[in-house]
Motif scaffolding. Structure first.
Motif, PDB file in Angstrom:
ATOM      1  N   ILE A  43       2.487  16.940  -9.100  1.00  0.00           N
ATOM      2  CA  ILE A  43       2.046  18.061 -10.015  1.00  0.00           C
ATOM      3  C   ILE A  43       0.776  17.559 -10.276  1.00  0.00           C
ATOM      4  CG2 ILE A  43       2.477  19.318 -12.070  1.00  0.00           C
ATOM      5  CD1 ILE A  43       4.477  19.997  -9.744  1.00  0.00           C
ATOM      6  N   ASN A  44      -0.135  18.355 -10.286  1.00  0.00           N
ATOM      7  CA  ASN A  44      -1.718  18.286 -10.620  1.00  0.00           C
ATOM      8  C   ASN A  44      -1.916  17.924 -12.093  1.00  0.00           C
ATOM      9  OD1 ASN A  44      -4.507  17.892 -10.198  1.00  0.00           O
ATOM     10  ND2 ASN A  44      -4.848  20.166  -9.999  1.00  0.00           N
ATOM     11  N   ARG A  45      -1.344  17.283 -12.833  1.00  0.00           N
ATOM     12  CA  ARG A  45      -1.733  17.094 -14.209  1.00  0.00           C
ATOM     13  C   ARG A  45      -1.163  15.575 -14.805  1.00  0.00           C
ATOM     14  NH1 ARG A  45       2.341  21.022 -14.338  1.00  0.00           N
ATOM     15  NH2 ARG A  45       4.059  20.323 -15.229  1.00  0.00           N
ATOM     16  N   CYS A  46      -1.940  15.049 -15.582  1.00  0.00           N
ATOM     17  CA  CYS A  46      -1.623  13.790 -16.268  1.00  0.00           C
ATOM     18  C   CYS A  46      -0.674  14.143 -17.046  1.00  0.00           C
ATOM     19  CB  CYS A  46      -2.810  13.380 -17.026  1.00  0.00           C
ATOM     20  SG  CYS A  46      -2.708  11.773 -17.983  1.00  0.00           S
ATOM     21  N   THR A  47       0.143  12.860 -17.433  1.00  0.00           N
ATOM     22  CA  THR A  47       1.379  13.007 -18.200  1.00  0.00           C
ATOM     23  C   THR A  47       1.007  12.781 -19.637  1.00  0.00           C
ATOM     24  OG1 THR A  47       1.798  10.631 -17.870  1.00  0.00           O
ATOM     25  CG2 THR A  47       3.040  12.460 -16.487  1.00  0.00           C
ATOM     26  N   HIS A  48      -0.026  12.612 -19.769  1.00  0.00           N
ATOM     27  CA  HIS A  48      -0.450  12.547 -21.310  1.00  0.00           C
ATOM     28  C   HIS A  48      -0.800  13.616 -22.069  1.00  0.00           C
ATOM     29  CE1 HIS A  48      -3.826  11.360 -24.402  1.00  0.00           C
ATOM     30  NE2 HIS A  48      -2.687  10.889 -24.912  1.00  0.00           N
ATOM     31  N   ASP A  76      -0.621   5.058  -9.892  1.00  0.00           N
ATOM     32  CA  ASP A  76      -0.168   4.657  -8.564  1.00  0.00           C
ATOM     33  C   ASP A  76      -0.166   5.886  -7.644  1.00  0.00           C
ATOM     34  OD1 ASP A  76       1.703   3.860  -6.125  1.00  0.00           O
ATOM     35  OD2 ASP A  76       0.546   1.990  -6.801  1.00  0.00           O
ATOM     36  N   ALA A  77      -0.810   5.886  -6.634  1.00  0.00           N
ATOM     37  CA  ALA A  77      -1.042   7.076  -5.836  1.00  0.00           C
ATOM     38  C   ALA A  77       0.206   7.318  -4.793  1.00  0.00           C
ATOM     39  CB  ALA A  77      -2.195   7.095  -4.634  1.00  0.00           C
ATOM     40  N   CYS A  78       1.057   6.272  -4.531  1.00  0.00           N
ATOM     41  CA  CYS A  78       2.229   6.341  -3.906  1.00  0.00           C
ATOM     42  C   CYS A  78       3.421   6.174  -4.642  1.00  0.00           C
ATOM     43  CB  CYS A  78       2.252   4.990  -2.782  1.00  0.00           C
ATOM     44  SG  CYS A  78       0.805   5.161  -1.875  1.00  0.00           S
ATOM     45  N   GLU A  79       3.397   5.693  -5.880  1.00  0.00           N
ATOM     46  CA  GLU A  79       4.845   5.663  -6.710  1.00  0.00           C
ATOM     47  C   GLU A  79       4.656   6.732  -7.864  1.00  0.00           C
ATOM     48  OE1 GLU A  79       7.513   4.154  -5.735  1.00  0.00           O
ATOM     49  OE2 GLU A  79       6.235   3.497  -3.987  1.00  0.00           O
ATOM     50  N   GLY A  80       3.426   7.137  -8.239  1.00  0.00           N
ATOM     51  CA  GLY A  80       3.652   7.998  -9.639  1.00  0.00           C
ATOM     52  C   GLY A  80       3.147   7.411 -10.831  1.00  0.00           C
ATOM     53  N   GLU A  86      -3.575   5.939 -22.160  1.00  0.00           N
ATOM     54  CA  GLU A  86      -2.973   6.881 -22.908  1.00  0.00           C
ATOM     55  C   GLU A  86      -1.585   7.360 -22.235  1.00  0.00           C
ATOM     56  OE1 GLU A  86      -3.525   7.784 -25.742  1.00  0.00           O
ATOM     57  OE2 GLU A  86      -5.634   6.698 -25.970  1.00  0.00           O
ATOM     58  N   ALA A  87      -1.537   7.219 -20.841  1.00  0.00           N
ATOM     59  CA  ALA A  87      -0.262   7.673 -20.207  1.00  0.00           C
ATOM     60  C   ALA A  87       0.567   6.434 -19.802  1.00  0.00           C
ATOM     61  CB  ALA A  87      -0.675   8.300 -18.975  1.00  0.00           C
ATOM     62  N   ALA A  88       0.438   5.186 -20.124  1.00  0.00           N
ATOM     63  CA  ALA A  88       1.230   4.023 -19.869  1.00  0.00           C
ATOM     64  C   ALA A  88       2.690   4.384 -19.963  1.00  0.00           C
ATOM     65  CB  ALA A  88       0.773   2.822 -20.606  1.00  0.00           C
ATOM     66  N   GLY A  89       3.363   3.999 -18.881  1.00  0.00           N
ATOM     67  CA  GLY A  89       4.703   3.827 -19.104  1.00  0.00           C
ATOM     68  C   GLY A  89       5.545   5.345 -18.571  1.00  0.00           C
ATOM     69  N   THR A  90       4.540   6.126 -18.061  1.00  0.00           N
ATOM     70  CA  THR A  90       4.996   7.565 -17.465  1.00  0.00           C
ATOM     71  C   THR A  90       4.935   7.548 -15.993  1.00  0.00           C
ATOM     72  OG1 THR A  90       2.692   8.622 -17.890  1.00  0.00           O
ATOM     73  CG2 THR A  90       4.451   8.561 -19.667  1.00  0.00           C
ATOM     74  N   THR A  91       5.644   8.492 -15.485  1.00  0.00           N
ATOM     75  CA  THR A  91       5.460   8.521 -14.207  1.00  0.00           C
ATOM     76  C   THR A  91       5.002  10.072 -13.541  1.00  0.00           C
ATOM     77  OG1 THR A  91       7.010   6.939 -13.736  1.00  0.00           O
ATOM     78  CG2 THR A  91       6.718   8.503 -11.787  1.00  0.00           C
ATOM     79  N   PRO A  93       5.219  13.769 -12.061  1.00  0.00           N
ATOM     80  CA  PRO A  93       6.384  14.611 -11.459  1.00  0.00           C
ATOM     81  C   PRO A  93       6.095  14.826  -9.809  1.00  0.00           C
ATOM     82  CG  PRO A  93       5.522  15.814 -13.620  1.00  0.00           C
ATOM     83  CD  PRO A  93       4.674  14.627 -13.149  1.00  0.00           C
ATOM     84  N   SER A  94       7.088  14.420  -9.163  1.00  0.00           N
ATOM     85  CA  SER A  94       6.844  14.435  -7.662  1.00  0.00           C
ATOM     86  C   SER A  94       7.288  15.954  -7.115  1.00  0.00           C
ATOM     87  CB  SER A  94       7.658  13.419  -7.029  1.00  0.00           C
ATOM     88  OG  SER A  94       8.864  13.569  -7.048  1.00  0.00           O
ATOM     89  N   VAL A  95       7.110  16.248  -6.026  1.00  0.00           N
ATOM     90  CA  VAL A  95       7.231  17.266  -5.351  1.00  0.00           C
ATOM     91  C   VAL A  95       7.569  16.961  -3.958  1.00  0.00           C
ATOM     92  CG1 VAL A  95       6.457  19.535  -4.377  1.00  0.00           C
ATOM     93  CG2 VAL A  95       5.712  18.804  -6.787  1.00  0.00           C
ATOM     94  N   ASP A  96       8.686  17.291  -3.552  1.00  0.00           N
ATOM     95  CA  ASP A  96       9.119  16.896  -2.270  1.00  0.00           C
ATOM     96  C   ASP A  96       8.486  17.660  -0.722  1.00  0.00           C
ATOM     97  OD1 ASP A  96      11.134  15.479  -3.356  1.00  0.00           O
ATOM     98  OD2 ASP A  96      12.601  17.112  -3.167  1.00  0.00           O
ATOM     99  N   ILE A  97       7.967  16.627  -0.063  1.00  0.00           N
ATOM    100  CA  ILE A  97       7.337  16.920   1.395  1.00  0.00           C
ATOM    101  C   ILE A  97       8.058  16.077   2.208  1.00  0.00           C
ATOM    102  CG2 ILE A  97       5.014  17.796   0.138  1.00  0.00           C
ATOM    103  CD1 ILE A  97       4.315  14.794   1.093  1.00  0.00           C
ATOM    104  N   SER A  98       7.722  16.579   3.495  1.00  0.00           N
ATOM    105  CA  SER A  98       8.026  15.770   4.679  1.00  0.00           C
ATOM    106  C   SER A  98       7.053  15.802   5.585  1.00  0.00           C
ATOM    107  CB  SER A  98       9.241  16.339   5.542  1.00  0.00           C
ATOM    108  OG  SER A  98       9.027  17.658   5.719  1.00  0.00           O
ATOM    109  N   GLU A  99       6.904  14.929   6.426  1.00  0.00           N
ATOM    110  CA  GLU A  99       5.853  14.695   7.665  1.00  0.00           C
ATOM    111  C   GLU A  99       6.499  14.547   8.902  1.00  0.00           C
ATOM    112  OE1 GLU A  99       3.498  11.038   6.657  1.00  0.00           O
ATOM    113  OE2 GLU A  99       3.540  11.559   4.433  1.00  0.00           O
TER     114      GLU A  99
END
Length: 133
Positions: A43-48, A76-80, A86-91, A93-99
């Protein structure tokens, strides 16, 4: 399942932004970012403070990390995951995709593709005001 773009394109451009109708019917901006094994979708937004990563010019990244443009938190681009700022300790939100064969597909049952670009980038009016003078 909606064909979004290609893995090569995301790696060449640095990111890909699209809008999808979310789980509650509201539009959500989603970003695809390059990873060593393909691409990931967030999702295109910071968790903070809900600051958008991609404001129409691509996702700011450094050393395989997304940078929050407001406070500089790094995700982290691969783990989120975020381990600083300010956003330390957060992840993110992911969106499911396939390749498949280099193509990237939206496969998340909670999201329906609306259009490329951000929420305000569709062809609709820029204002909903119906005032007349």
């Amino acid at each position: 399942m909606h064909n979004l773009t290609t893995v090569d394109s995301v790696h060449e451009e640095g990111s890909y932004l699209f809008t999808a109708d979310g789980p509650h019917g509201d539009p959500e901006e989603v970003i695809l970012v390059p990873c060593e094994d393909g691409v990931e979708a967030w999702i295109n937004r910071c968790t903070h403070e809900a600051q958008r990563f991609d404001t129409g010019r691509g996702v700011p990244m450094r050393d395989d990390q997304l940078i929050c443009p407001r406070h500089g938190s790094l995700f982290d681009a691969c783990e989120g995951d975020c381990d600083n700022g300010e956003a330390a300790g957060t992840t993110l939100p992911s969106v499911d995709i396939s390749e498949t064969h280099g193509d990237v597909y939206l496969t998340d049952d909670d999201y329906a593709f609306a259009h490329e670009g951000g929420i305000d980038d569709d062809d609709g009016p820029s204002s909903t005001s119906h005032l007349q003078l």
